[in-house]
Design a protein around this motif. Structure first.
Motif, short mmCIF file in Angstrom:
data_model
loop_
_atom_site.label_atom_id
_atom_site.label_comp_id
_atom_site.label_asym_id
_atom_site.label_seq_id
_atom_site.Cartn_x
_atom_site.Cartn_y
_atom_site.Cartn_z
N ASP A 50 0.84 -1.20 0.00
CA ASP A 50 0.00 0.00 0.00
C ASP A 50 0.87 1.25 0.00
N LEU A 71 2.50 1.71 -3.43
CA LEU A 71 1.49 2.12 -4.43
C LEU A 71 1.00 3.53 -4.12
N GLY A 72 0.87 3.85 -2.83
CA GLY A 72 0.35 5.14 -2.40
C GLY A 72 1.22 6.31 -2.84
N VAL A 73 2.54 6.10 -2.96
CA VAL A 73 3.37 7.21 -3.44
C VAL A 73 3.54 7.16 -4.95
N GLY A 74 2.77 6.30 -5.60
CA GLY A 74 2.79 6.30 -7.05
C GLY A 74 3.80 5.36 -7.67
N ALA A 75 4.20 4.32 -6.93
CA ALA A 75 5.06 3.30 -7.55
C ALA A 75 4.17 2.38 -8.38
N SER A 76 4.72 1.90 -9.49
CA SER A 76 3.94 0.94 -10.28
C SER A 76 3.99 -0.41 -9.57
N LYS A 77 3.16 -1.32 -10.04
CA LYS A 77 3.12 -2.67 -9.47
C LYS A 77 4.52 -3.29 -9.49
N GLN A 101 7.46 -1.74 -9.72
CA GLN A 101 8.38 -1.08 -8.79
C GLN A 101 8.10 -1.52 -7.36
N HIS A 143 11.22 -3.09 -5.73
CA HIS A 143 11.90 -2.22 -4.78
C HIS A 143 11.62 -2.59 -3.34
N ARG A 185 -10.64 5.60 -0.78
CA ARG A 185 -9.71 4.84 -1.61
C ARG A 185 -10.09 4.90 -3.09
N ASN A 207 -7.97 7.88 -5.09
CA ASN A 207 -6.69 7.69 -5.77
C ASN A 207 -6.61 6.30 -6.39
N MET A 239 -6.94 3.39 -5.19
CA MET A 239 -6.30 2.30 -4.46
C MET A 239 -7.18 1.06 -4.47
N THR A 264 -6.47 -2.22 -6.53
CA THR A 264 -5.66 -3.37 -6.12
C THR A 264 -6.51 -4.50 -5.55
N VAL A 301 -1.00 5.04 -11.66
CA VAL A 301 0.29 5.32 -11.03
C VAL A 301 0.58 6.82 -11.01
N ARG A 342 -1.70 8.55 -8.52
CA ARG A 342 -1.35 8.44 -7.10
C ARG A 342 -0.19 9.35 -6.72
N ALA A 343 0.58 9.78 -7.72
CA ALA A 343 1.62 10.77 -7.42
C ALA A 343 0.97 12.12 -7.14
N VAL A 398 -2.27 12.40 -6.05
CA VAL A 398 -3.17 12.25 -4.92
C VAL A 398 -2.48 11.33 -3.91
N GLY A 399 -1.80 11.92 -2.95
CA GLY A 399 -1.05 11.14 -1.98
C GLY A 399 -1.94 10.53 -0.93
N MET A 400 -1.40 9.52 -0.23
CA MET A 400 -2.24 8.86 0.76
C MET A 400 -1.45 8.50 2.01
N GLY A 446 9.72 8.54 -3.29
CA GLY A 446 8.77 9.13 -4.24
C GLY A 446 9.45 9.98 -5.30
N ILE A 467 11.37 7.80 -7.87
CA ILE A 467 10.65 7.09 -8.94
C ILE A 467 9.93 8.03 -9.88
N HIS A 468 9.68 9.27 -9.42
CA HIS A 468 9.02 10.20 -10.33
C HIS A 468 10.00 11.18 -10.98
N THR A 512 6.12 13.72 -3.14
CA THR A 512 5.88 13.58 -4.57
C THR A 512 5.13 14.80 -5.13
#
Lengths: 440, 254
Positions: free
Chosen positions: A321, A324-330, A332, A336, B50, B53, B55, B58, B83, B86-87, B89-91, B110, B113-114, B167
């Protein structure tokens, strides 16, 4: 209304019964564990007492006159001419050496020098020949050479054979044993550490004293290399896909059930599969460690997949979670965060899978990794993978089924070595698990 | 400023297999405000959060209908990459869940990766700025290389907030962020939330009505999948229009 239980310190019928039952169950447990431990102790003592003698071997040190007239008649040290002299040409040299030994030490023996020289291993002449061919400069000199005695003499000194046993034996006579007793007193015959057991190759049925475990250890090493290189990437990739990416439907359910089933399939089934597919259908070479490794890979994969999936599952979903919440892909998220956390568990599972494969015999019998098949250490990686070889458990099986008790001793010795490897690997797995285990 | 709509949901329905968890919710969430979702357990407030963003993607059995517009763009449009979303809209989750890595790496992940920085010193700056923003810098500046899991619960949660804002999101979703924390840590987080609304659109799910009253500007009350009432927090707590809202805030249901 007060409950009629009486004093707290006074035992009632019910509590007495309960306590007795608990005592009984503890006793059962203790008895069970004691039996288990006793069996383990018996097993280990048997293995060690029977096998430890394989690490010693009887050697005899002789002065050998390497006559030029016998070994290099032309006297020009041409290696091709010297190679033409067969082991028969070397036999008289050992006979002469015994003659001198007997006369020099005033040994009282009824044996002719030729009969006396029969206490040597049948491989004595070829050992001497290899020595001369490696270094032709020794021709014409007298050298001190260490020969193996034959396995009956070895057995006599190790207490495996006594005089009563050899009454009707054609292989060894009481006079030879008398001579050996004399030579032991002189320090000419002695037991030494058996390095060639650890480094050498198997020998033919008539020369158990020359049989070694080293080449089959190398065979096992190459097979484990193949198993590791094939089953770890394939197993981990399959687990990651099934655990993290695959949709949950009836197909993945069927795959899952079948992986569990495969882990329980008898190993001989994988052996016959390997025989049918790799050898009969694909025409890969028989007895080759890389084919053996492929068969063992089939067997190890389910173990690795199951343990990898278990360790992926044990990574808490909150980590996924978070990523994914910071925008990592599945992808990653998995590579990671999830995979590094699951790595110790994957490693442990892999080591245990390898240890299982290391001790596996049945599939190797079917693809021909049995019998006296390799007499030399492989010199290159390719040769190690492709040239016929045996493996540790197959070599043990091979020795155990031969009739000569001298091989039997070596089988036990091989078991000691195999157990040392297995215990080391399992200890390593436990250490890794303890060392890198994370708690949340 | 007050009236700028950041997120607007239209006819959102959420199903877990056959069970409907959210029934036809329409809501407009404003930028630079704190919006609280309250309601009894199982009312759908977290589920709806959820959705904002994606979520819920999943969870394979979860199905979302209707549309949710983030600045006019439907986030459930097939072209939208969850993806990327979610950058923006943080959670922050209920239980503090820092990565089992260093404090620095937690925040830097964050931006890494961005690709939000040019150089190492750039990244150092971002980490410091973000940790300051999350009111954590003074406590951790000397031990950035220590594991984030070694911090106290409240510090871990602030680290998670820092990680979320690193992010550069526009919206910050918080799913009961204080439920696992003690009162002192809770007070620190609430202070932080009040501060964060200057820059972000904050949506917080809470089971504590007091918390909603303390931190939020607007409150939405959910009950059994329905959005029962939505309005100014003060208004909703003092003069609820729906009898269900009144029962809940007076402690009769839930």
């Amino acid at each position: 209304m007060a409950h009629e239980t009486g004093s707290l310190s006074e035992a009632t019928a019910l509590s007495r019964k309960r306590r007795a039952a608990e005592k009984r169950y503890r006793l059962y447990g203790l008895v069970a564990i004691s039996i288990g431990l006793l069996m383990l102790v018996i097993l280990l003592t048997t293995i060690i007492t029977k096998g430890v003698t394989a690490f010693q071997q009887t050697y005899i040190t002789l002065d050998i006159e390497l006559l030029e007239s016998k070994l290099d008649k032309k006297g020009n040290r041409d290696i091709n001419d010297i190679k033409k002299v067969s082991t028969f040409g070397y036999a008289p040299l050992t006979k002469n050496s015994f003659e001198k030994l007997i006369s020099a030490n005033n040994l009282n023996t009824a044996l002719s020098p030729k009969k006396a020289s029969k206490i040597l291993s049948k491989s004595a002449a070829s050992e001497l020949r290899n020595f001369v061919i490696n270094d032709t400069s020794v021709i014409g000199r007298t050298i001190s050479f260490e020969f193996l005695t034959n396995s009956w003499i070895d057995g006599y000194l190790k207490g495996r054979i006594n005089r009563g046993d050899i009454q009707n034996s054609k292989n060894v006579s009481p006079e030879q044993l008398d001579l050996v007793d004399e030579l032991v007193k002189l320090g000419i015959v002695e037991k030494k550490f058996n390095l060639s057991f650890l480094l050498g190759s198997d020998a033919s049925d008539m020369r158990p004293e020359a049989a070694g475990f080293g080449v089959s250890m190398v065979g096992s090493f190459y097979m484990m290399l193949v198993v590791l290189l094939l089953s770890l990437p394939v197993g981990v990739a399959a687990s990651i896909y099934l655990e993290e990416f695959a949709p949950r439907n009836w197909i993945t359910d069927i795959i899952e059930v079948n992986i569990s089933n495969l882990a329980a399939v008898p190993s001989i089934v994988f052996g016959i599969l390997g025989l049918a597919v790799f050898i009969n259908f694909m025409h890969l070479p028989q007895s080759a460690p890389f084919v053996g490794g492929m068969v063992l890979t089939l067997m190890t994969l389910p173990t690795i997949i199951i343990s990898t999936r278990a360790s992926l599952k044990s990574v808490p979903p909150s980590i996924r979670d978070a990523a994914l919440g910071v925008g990592a892909s599945k992808m990653q998220t998995v590579f990671h965060h999830v995979l590094p956390l699951a790595a110790p568990g994957i490693l442990t599972g892999t080591i245990i899978g390898l240890a299982q494969a290391l001790g596996e015999t049945a599939p190797l019998l079917l693809i021909g990794m049995i019998g006296y098949i390799a007499s030399n250490m492989p010199s290159t990686l390719l040769e190690g993978l492709a040239s016929p070889n045996s493996a540790m458990p197959a070599q043990i099986y091979e020795w155990a089924k031969r009739s000569d008790p001298a091989f039997y001793e070596r089988a036990w010795g091989g078991i000691i070595i195999l157990l040392i490897f297995l215990v080391t690997m399992n200890t390593l797995a436990v250490i890794l698990r303890r060392r890198f285990e994370r708690r949340w | 400023m007050e009236d700028e709509v950041k997120i607007s949901a239209r006819g959102v329905q959420v199903y877990y297999e056959d069970k409907q968890a959210i029934k036809n919710v329409d809501v407009k969430i404003q930028d630079k405000t704190v919006t609280a979702f309250i309601g009894p357990s199982g009312c759908g407030k977290s589920t709806f959060l959820r959705c904002l963003n994606r979520m819920n993607d999943t969870i394979s059995i979860c199905r979302v209908e209707g549309e949710i517009l983030l600045e006019g763009q439907n986030i459930y449009h097939p072209d939208v990459d969850p993806v990327q979303l979610r950058a923006k809209v943080g959670m922050v989750f209920q239980k503090p869940n820092p990565f089992p890595k260093s404090i620095y790496e937690n925040v830097a992940y964050g931006p890494r990766i961005h690709g939000l920085f040019e150089s190492k010193s750039d990244l150092d700056e971002i980490v410091e700025m973000v940790l300051r923003r999350a009111a954590l810098w003074e406590e951790v500046k000397d031990r950035l290389s220590e594991p984030g899991t070694g911090l106290s619960g409240g510090q871990q949660q602030r680290l998670c907030i820092a990680r979320a804002i690193a992010t550069r999101p526009e919206v910050l979703l918080m799913d009961e962020p204080c439920s696992a924390l003690d009162p002192i840590a809770t007070a620190q987080i609430e202070e932080l939330i009040a501060d964060l609304k200057e820059n972000f659109c904050v949506v917080i799910v809470t089971h504590s009505m007091q918390q909603a009253a303390r931190v939020s500007n607007k409150t939405a009350f959910f009950h059994l999948g329905d959005l029962v009432e939505y309005g100014e927090t003060e208004e909703l707590f003092v003069r609820p229009t729906d009898p269900r809202t009144e029962s809940y805030i007076s402690g009769k249901i839930g």
